[in-house]
Design a protein around this motif. Sequence first.
Motif, PDB file in Angstrom:
ATOM      1  N   LEU A   1       0.821  -1.208   0.000  1.00 42.81           N
ATOM      2  CA  LEU A   1       0.000   0.000   0.000  1.00 42.81           C
ATOM      3  C   LEU A   1       0.859   1.264   0.000  1.00 42.81           C
ATOM      4  N   SER A   2       1.967   1.214   0.741  1.00 38.43           N
ATOM      5  CA  SER A   2       2.860   2.370   0.777  1.00 38.43           C
ATOM      6  C   SER A   2       3.449   2.654  -0.592  1.00 38.43           C
ATOM      7  N   VAL A   3       3.912   1.596  -1.279  1.00 36.87           N
ATOM      8  CA  VAL A   3       4.483   1.761  -2.621  1.00 36.87           C
ATOM      9  C   VAL A   3       3.407   2.213  -3.604  1.00 36.87           C
ATOM     10  N   ALA A   4       2.203   1.623  -3.491  1.00 42.88           N
ATOM     11  CA  ALA A   4       1.118   1.999  -4.397  1.00 42.88           C
ATOM     12  C   ALA A   4       0.727   3.461  -4.207  1.00 42.88           C
ATOM     13  N   GLY A   5       0.720   3.921  -2.964  1.00 38.66           N
ATOM     14  CA  GLY A   5       0.388   5.314  -2.706  1.00 38.66           C
ATOM     15  C   GLY A   5       1.402   6.267  -3.309  1.00 38.66           C
ATOM     16  N   GLU A   6       2.696   5.941  -3.152  1.00 33.49           N
ATOM     17  CA  GLU A   6       3.748   6.775  -3.744  1.00 33.49           C
ATOM     18  C   GLU A   6       3.616   6.814  -5.266  1.00 33.49           C
ATOM     19  N   ALA A   7       3.384   5.640  -5.871  1.00 25.47           N
ATOM     20  CA  ALA A   7       3.256   5.585  -7.331  1.00 25.47           C
ATOM     21  C   ALA A   7       2.020   6.350  -7.798  1.00 25.47           C
ATOM     22  N   GLY A   8       0.914   6.201  -7.070  1.00 27.27           N
ATOM     23  CA  GLY A   8      -0.303   6.918  -7.441  1.00 27.27           C
ATOM     24  C   GLY A   8      -0.130   8.424  -7.347  1.00 27.27           C
ATOM     25  N   TRP A   9       0.581   8.874  -6.310  1.00 26.16           N
ATOM     26  CA  TRP A   9       0.815  10.315  -6.151  1.00 26.16           C
ATOM     27  C   TRP A   9       1.685  10.863  -7.280  1.00 26.16           C
ATOM     28  N   GLN A  10       2.729  10.124  -7.650  1.00 22.07           N
ATOM     29  CA  GLN A  10       3.582  10.549  -8.759  1.00 22.07           C
ATOM     30  C   GLN A  10       2.798  10.596 -10.068  1.00 22.07           C
ATOM     31  N   THR A  11       1.949   9.601 -10.281  1.00 21.44           N
ATOM     32  CA  THR A  11       1.123   9.582 -11.490  1.00 21.44           C
ATOM     33  C   THR A  11       0.175  10.773 -11.529  1.00 21.44           C
ATOM     34  N   LEU A  12      -0.430  11.086 -10.388  1.00 19.65           N
ATOM     35  CA  LEU A  12      -1.362  12.205 -10.331  1.00 19.65           C
ATOM     36  C   LEU A  12      -0.661  13.529 -10.612  1.00 19.65           C
ATOM     37  N   THR A  13       0.503  13.742 -10.024  1.00 18.47           N
ATOM     38  CA  THR A  13       1.218  15.001 -10.249  1.00 18.47           C
ATOM     39  C   THR A  13       1.632  15.142 -11.715  1.00 18.47           C
ATOM     40  N   HIS A  14       2.091  14.049 -12.332  1.00 20.93           N
ATOM     41  CA  HIS A  14       2.450  14.111 -13.753  1.00 20.93           C
ATOM     42  C   HIS A  14       1.214  14.373 -14.615  1.00 20.93           C
ATOM     43  N   PHE A  15       0.096  13.754 -14.266  1.00 19.09           N
ATOM     44  CA  PHE A  15      -1.141  13.958 -15.026  1.00 19.09           C
ATOM     45  C   PHE A  15      -1.586  15.415 -14.952  1.00 19.09           C
ATOM     46  N   ILE A  16      -1.512  16.025 -13.774  1.00 19.77           N
ATOM     47  CA  ILE A  16      -1.925  17.409 -13.625  1.00 19.77           C
ATOM     48  C   ILE A  16      -1.043  18.325 -14.461  1.00 19.77           C
ATOM     49  N   ARG A  17       0.261  18.072 -14.466  1.00 19.81           N
ATOM     50  CA  ARG A  17       1.163  18.905 -15.264  1.00 19.81           C
ATOM     51  C   ARG A  17       0.839  18.800 -16.745  1.00 19.81           C
ATOM     52  N   ILE A  18       0.601  17.579 -17.225  1.00 20.22           N
ATOM     53  CA  ILE A  18       0.253  17.395 -18.633  1.00 20.22           C
ATOM     54  C   ILE A  18      -1.073  18.069 -18.953  1.00 20.22           C
ATOM     55  N   GLN A  19      -2.041  17.979 -18.023  1.00 17.98           N
ATOM     56  CA  GLN A  19      -3.345  18.591 -18.252  1.00 17.98           C
ATOM     57  C   GLN A  19      -3.229  20.108 -18.332  1.00 17.98           C
TER      58      GLN A  19
END
Length: 275
Positions: free
Chosen positions: A175-193
């Motif tokens: 869960l800890s690793v998944a949370g870190e990966a999800g947060w990184q994905t979200l930040t990259h998605f926001i920048r692209i958006q």
Amino acid sequence: MGAAIAAALWVATRLSNVVIPLMIGIVVSALLVPFSNWLQRHGWPKWVAVIASLVAVLAGIAVLVFLVLWRVQASLPRLQHRAVAVVEQLQHFAKHSTLQLPTLDVDTVGSTVRSFIEGHAAQLEAGFAVAGGGLVDFGEGLFIVIFVTIFTLTGGRRMWQWVVTLFPRKAQPRLSVAGEAGWQTLTHFIRIQIVIAATDAAGIGLGAFILGLPLAAPIGVIVFIGAFIPVVGAFAAGALAVLIALLFKGWVAALVMLGIVILVQQLEGGSFTRS
């Protein structure tokens, strides 16, 4: 597992007034993290950097809203005049067309609207009361968004670590690793958006300016904001640009504006898909 997901969805639906602002706050936090971290790397204290980031976003939104309202107010008389002219053109076309289309009597429509308002005054008053309650809900949601944003930026990692401890010990590392990966994905998605929204706004706003539309800047702002609304945002913003072109410049300009909207969105979609 399926039952747990269903229960979570049911709770989220019941608590939508809390869950939706919570999710918006997390998205806003992902947007502000790079700026906040940049300020901290340049010697700003964490709390000062967080507040400065949030104030910068609110100030930017306020400037965009002011720009739209200012330009719309300045062009409102022309907009009203052109709207009346377009209605008259449609009436003339319907009256003299070989298709035998029914004509529209504006006075009759106005009388019908007034009669409807007078006959449904109680329902309309109730609707205004509901709208007032909606404003209260909006204020509560805005408070939750700001609260979540501040505490996510200041202690988001510690908050997630605490959430992970609520789950069984064996599942915590994943869960800890998944949370870190999800947060990184979200930040990259926001920048692209943001890049996508800016590209659409610049292209469509420039097209409106070239066509000589008086609301080119507000069109660009609305397109930028609409890009963050899933599914309908970009469509509604493009339709508004075409409608304004129709009112001020006529059918030919409206078709050209429609072509510009489609071209910009296709180029932007193709470019980011390949990247």
